[in-house]
Scaffold this active site. Sequence first.
Site, PDB file in Angstrom:
ATOM      1  N   TYR A 141      68.942  88.526  32.298  1.00 45.49           N
ATOM      2  CA  TYR A 141      68.660  89.874  31.765  1.00 45.49           C
ATOM      3  C   TYR A 141      69.945  90.517  31.256  1.00 45.49           C
ATOM      4  CZ  TYR A 141      67.893  94.942  31.964  1.00 45.49           C
ATOM      5  OH  TYR A 141      67.852  96.294  31.669  1.00 45.49           O
ATOM      6  N   GLU A 192      73.999  96.582  34.019  1.00 52.10           N
ATOM      7  CA  GLU A 192      73.960  95.154  34.389  1.00 52.10           C
ATOM      8  C   GLU A 192      74.893  94.329  33.515  1.00 52.10           C
ATOM      9  OE1 GLU A 192      72.038  93.187  36.841  1.00 52.10           O
ATOM     10  OE2 GLU A 192      72.271  95.187  37.663  1.00 52.10           O
ATOM     11  N   ALA A 205      61.462  96.195  26.934  1.00 54.60           N
ATOM     12  CA  ALA A 205      62.239  95.033  27.391  1.00 54.60           C
ATOM     13  C   ALA A 205      61.513  94.369  28.551  1.00 54.60           C
ATOM     14  CB  ALA A 205      63.625  95.466  27.871  1.00 54.60           C
ATOM     15  N   GLN A 206      61.824  93.106  28.785  1.00 56.81           N
ATOM     16  CA  GLN A 206      61.535  92.505  30.086  1.00 56.81           C
ATOM     17  C   GLN A 206      62.694  93.020  30.933  1.00 56.81           C
ATOM     18  OE1 GLN A 206      61.331  91.424  33.264  1.00 56.81           O
ATOM     19  NE2 GLN A 206      62.826  89.853  32.734  1.00 56.81           N
ATOM     20  N   LYS A 233      70.756  91.561  27.377  1.00 53.09           N
ATOM     21  CA  LYS A 233      71.073  92.954  27.021  1.00 53.09           C
ATOM     22  C   LYS A 233      72.443  93.047  26.350  1.00 53.09           C
ATOM     23  CE  LYS A 233      67.784  95.895  28.296  1.00 53.09           C
ATOM     24  NZ  LYS A 233      67.188  96.884  27.395  1.00 53.09           N
ATOM     25  N   THR A 269      72.681  98.579  29.432  1.00 57.30           N
ATOM     26  CA  THR A 269      72.565  98.688  30.887  1.00 57.30           C
ATOM     27  C   THR A 269      73.866  98.380  31.622  1.00 57.30           C
ATOM     28  OG1 THR A 269      71.607  97.568  32.821  1.00 57.30           O
ATOM     29  CG2 THR A 269      71.614  96.325  30.779  1.00 57.30           C
TER      30      THR A 269
HETATM   31  P1  NDP Z   1      60.105  99.530  32.255  1.00 60.59           P
HETATM   32  O1  NDP Z   1      60.100  98.130  32.740  1.00 60.59           O
HETATM   33  O2  NDP Z   1      59.444 100.586  33.066  1.00 60.59           O
HETATM   34  O3  NDP Z   1      59.447  99.570  30.788  1.00 60.59           O
HETATM   35  C1  NDP Z   1      59.649  98.537  29.871  1.00 60.59           C
HETATM   36  C2  NDP Z   1      58.696  98.720  28.702  1.00 60.59           C
HETATM   37  O4  NDP Z   1      58.847  97.605  27.801  1.00 60.59           O
HETATM   38  C3  NDP Z   1      57.217  98.750  29.086  1.00 60.59           C
HETATM   39  O5  NDP Z   1      56.552  99.695  28.293  1.00 60.59           O
HETATM   40  C4  NDP Z   1      56.757  97.344  28.718  1.00 60.59           C
HETATM   41  O6  NDP Z   1      55.380  97.234  28.473  1.00 60.59           O
HETATM   42  C5  NDP Z   1      57.561  97.131  27.455  1.00 60.59           C
HETATM   43  N1  NDP Z   1      57.610  95.724  27.040  1.00 60.59           N
HETATM   44  C6  NDP Z   1      57.931  94.650  27.790  1.00 60.59           C
HETATM   45  N2  NDP Z   1      57.857  93.526  27.043  1.00 60.59           N
HETATM   46  C7  NDP Z   1      57.489  93.905  25.800  1.00 60.59           C
HETATM   47  C8  NDP Z   1      57.239  93.207  24.585  1.00 60.59           C
HETATM   48  N3  NDP Z   1      57.350  91.880  24.498  1.00 60.59           N
HETATM   49  N4  NDP Z   1      56.876  93.912  23.487  1.00 60.59           N
HETATM   50  C9  NDP Z   1      56.750  95.250  23.547  1.00 60.59           C
HETATM   51  N5  NDP Z   1      56.957  95.970  24.673  1.00 60.59           N
HETATM   52  C10 NDP Z   1      57.329  95.294  25.782  1.00 60.59           C
HETATM   53  O7  NDP Z   1      61.627  99.917  31.970  1.00 60.59           O
HETATM   54  P2  NDP Z   1      62.358 101.346  32.083  1.00 60.59           P
HETATM   55  O8  NDP Z   1      61.507 102.376  31.481  1.00 60.59           O
HETATM   56  O9  NDP Z   1      62.886 101.505  33.448  1.00 60.59           O
HETATM   57  O10 NDP Z   1      63.635 101.082  31.159  1.00 60.59           O
HETATM   58  C11 NDP Z   1      63.596 101.328  29.753  1.00 60.59           C
HETATM   59  C12 NDP Z   1      64.657 100.478  29.079  1.00 60.59           C
HETATM   60  O11 NDP Z   1      65.943 100.818  29.581  1.00 60.59           O
HETATM   61  C13 NDP Z   1      64.509  98.972  29.307  1.00 60.59           C
HETATM   62  O12 NDP Z   1      64.939  98.332  28.129  1.00 60.59           O
HETATM   63  C14 NDP Z   1      65.477  98.678  30.441  1.00 60.59           C
HETATM   64  O13 NDP Z   1      65.914  97.349  30.389  1.00 60.59           O
HETATM   65  C15 NDP Z   1      66.581  99.670  30.117  1.00 60.59           C
HETATM   66  N6  NDP Z   1      67.349 100.157  31.250  1.00 60.59           N
HETATM   67  C16 NDP Z   1      66.710 100.696  32.334  1.00 60.59           C
HETATM   68  C17 NDP Z   1      67.430 101.230  33.370  1.00 60.59           C
HETATM   69  C18 NDP Z   1      66.771 101.829  34.566  1.00 60.59           C
HETATM   70  O14 NDP Z   1      67.451 102.026  35.586  1.00 60.59           O
HETATM   71  N7  NDP Z   1      65.497 102.178  34.507  1.00 60.59           N
HETATM   72  C19 NDP Z   1      68.912 101.238  33.340  1.00 60.59           C
HETATM   73  C20 NDP Z   1      69.476 100.683  32.127  1.00 60.59           C
HETATM   74  C21 NDP Z   1      68.710 100.171  31.131  1.00 60.59           C
HETATM   75  P3  NDP Z   1      54.327  96.978  29.683  1.00 60.59           P
HETATM   76  O15 NDP Z   1      54.095  98.321  30.287  1.00 60.59           O
HETATM   77  O16 NDP Z   1      53.165  96.416  28.985  1.00 60.59           O
HETATM   78  O17 NDP Z   1      54.986  96.022  30.625  1.00 60.59           O
HETATM   79  P1  GDR Z   2      68.470  96.335  39.290  1.00 57.18           P
HETATM   80  O1  GDR Z   2      67.321  97.079  40.089  1.00 57.18           O
HETATM   81  O2  GDR Z   2      68.461  94.882  39.503  1.00 57.18           O
HETATM   82  O3  GDR Z   2      69.732  97.082  39.604  1.00 57.18           O
HETATM   83  O4  GDR Z   2      68.029  96.590  37.788  1.00 57.18           O
HETATM   84  P2  GDR Z   2      66.444  96.666  41.349  1.00 57.18           P
HETATM   85  O5  GDR Z   2      65.894  97.935  41.860  1.00 57.18           O
HETATM   86  O6  GDR Z   2      65.508  95.563  41.037  1.00 57.18           O
HETATM   87  O7  GDR Z   2      67.536  96.068  42.365  1.00 57.18           O
HETATM   88  C1  GDR Z   2      68.606  96.864  42.873  1.00 57.18           C
HETATM   89  C2  GDR Z   2      69.312  96.108  43.974  1.00 57.18           C
HETATM   90  O8  GDR Z   2      68.466  96.033  45.117  1.00 57.18           O
HETATM   91  C3  GDR Z   2      68.538  94.726  45.643  1.00 57.18           C
HETATM   92  N1  GDR Z   2      67.325  94.437  46.425  1.00 57.18           N
HETATM   93  C4  GDR Z   2      66.084  94.358  45.924  1.00 57.18           C
HETATM   94  N2  GDR Z   2      65.617  94.544  44.671  1.00 57.18           N
HETATM   95  C5  GDR Z   2      64.277  94.448  44.469  1.00 57.18           C
HETATM   96  N3  GDR Z   2      63.791  94.672  43.251  1.00 57.18           N
HETATM   97  N4  GDR Z   2      63.406  94.126  45.500  1.00 57.18           N
HETATM   98  C6  GDR Z   2      63.849  93.928  46.770  1.00 57.18           C
HETATM   99  O9  GDR Z   2      63.062  93.650  47.662  1.00 57.18           O
HETATM  100  C7  GDR Z   2      65.248  94.051  47.003  1.00 57.18           C
HETATM  101  N5  GDR Z   2      66.024  93.951  48.104  1.00 57.18           N
HETATM  102  C8  GDR Z   2      67.271  94.185  47.746  1.00 57.18           C
HETATM  103  C9  GDR Z   2      68.695  93.835  44.418  1.00 57.18           C
HETATM  104  O10 GDR Z   2      69.172  92.540  44.794  1.00 57.18           O
HETATM  105  C10 GDR Z   2      69.686  94.669  43.618  1.00 57.18           C
HETATM  106  O11 GDR Z   2      70.998  94.410  44.041  1.00 57.18           O
HETATM  107  C11 GDR Z   2      67.525  97.850  37.368  1.00 57.18           C
HETATM  108  C12 GDR Z   2      66.518  97.617  36.227  1.00 57.18           C
HETATM  109  O12 GDR Z   2      65.900  98.833  35.907  1.00 57.18           O
HETATM  110  C13 GDR Z   2      67.230  97.094  34.994  1.00 57.18           C
HETATM  111  O13 GDR Z   2      66.313  97.056  33.903  1.00 57.18           O
HETATM  112  C14 GDR Z   2      68.378  98.052  34.651  1.00 57.18           C
HETATM  113  O14 GDR Z   2      69.071  97.583  33.524  1.00 57.18           O
HETATM  114  C15 GDR Z   2      69.317  98.182  35.837  1.00 57.18           C
HETATM  115  O15 GDR Z   2      68.580  98.680  36.939  1.00 57.18           O
HETATM  116  C16 GDR Z   2      70.459  99.147  35.565  1.00 57.18           C
END
Ligand code: NDP
Ligand code: GDR
Length: 348
Positions: free
Chosen positions: A155, A133, A88-89, A159, A131
Amino acid sequence: MQKTTKKALITGITGQDGAYLAQLLLEKGYEVTGTYRRTSSVNFWRIEELGIQAHPNLRLVEYDLTDLSSSIRLIQTAEPDEVYNLAAQSFVGVSFEQPVATASITGLGAVHLLEAIRIVNPKARFYQASTSEMFGKVQAIPQVEDTPFYPRSPYGVAKLYAHWMTVNYRESYGIFGSSGILFNHESPLRGREFVTRKITDSVAKIVLNKLDVLELGNLDAKRDWGYAKEYVEGMWRILQAEQPDTFILATNRTETVRDFVTMAFKGAGIDIDFTGKGEAETGHCARTGKLLVRISPKFYRPAEVELLIGDPGKAMRELGWAPKTTLEQLCQMMVEADMRRNEQGFSF
Ligand code: NDP
Ligand code: GDR
């Protein structure tokens, strides 16, 4: 441990969760196909750090989620019993800058895979990475599986579309499509743009005199943070259930970003005091008075998710899953990993 002969497909193996999930499934005996994106330089540092890059049961294939025909070919060649759609993005902040790309990758991408499964291999089980979110402007505390959704970012909206399409393919075509609504989960493999890892990496750099001040956005946001390695185990359990369903994975504890900053500095032996409010808030070393944290408006989002706290009761009862690592332990693990990396002169 009883070894399986199953095949799994993981999209997004170069990400945090993809790497941990691949490690887990390889340990269980799965043949794993993991997808990565075509980029100018490969991005395998996580699977290298876990020592699985050259595993004989791991096959890495190039794949872009936005391409339907590639999705069909991927399901044809990988012949998976289980598909974990983690690609995902995934950065909420970027989704405000790139709403169309986010919709295409994070939303429609899931449907490409669901269509490919429906056409080629309808027996494959499908996991969608949903998620917290999607709860956005929360309608109940704590959030449970049937709490109404109210996403607050492109996002979150993308999702939510993918989430409902998973439910729809389950109900329309009998696809084993399950959705894990996962709350934030972190680890030393977290990307540095996410707030926890940004904090632990910056704390390490400040201690080692490689950075002066940590700049952050909204310190008041509250998140339910767990340990990623435990959450990927939950993903696997979700696909082993008898019926496809939706499950929350969370810790049922919420803390502010400010609390995480305090915890991370403490983990490096520094007590920090915060003064001021909003954009004027600063954090100082309690002993020397040195400025360590300041606010930069560029890290604020156009719409914020203020508070997330999830109730994982259903997953605990039906899947036997439970979070174990405390936030203090998780934060300490991340600070120590970033200290080590920065001392060795590299940090991804
Ligand atoms: P990451 O951002 O670390 O990983 C995302 C992955 O998706 C990477 O491998 C990335 O590749 C790949 N990707 C992005 N765009 C594309 C595309 N167009 N085609 C194919 N692959 C692509 O995310 P996480 O591992 O943290 O999360 C995994 C999943 O869970 C995601 O879908 C996220 O939205 C979801 N999620 C995450 C949470 C969290 O707290 N971590 C909570 C809830 C949901 P590349 O390395 O090249 O960028
Ligand atoms: P989130 O994670 O948006 O919850 O999404 P992130 O760590 O980016 O932000 C968490 C909270 O922190 C606040 N914040 C900042 N965030 C970032 N990134 N950088 C900063 O400097 C900063 N300062 C404050 C944000 O505003 C936010 O409230 C993550 C991702 O992994 C998603 O893909 C996933 O779905 C959700 O968690 C659950």
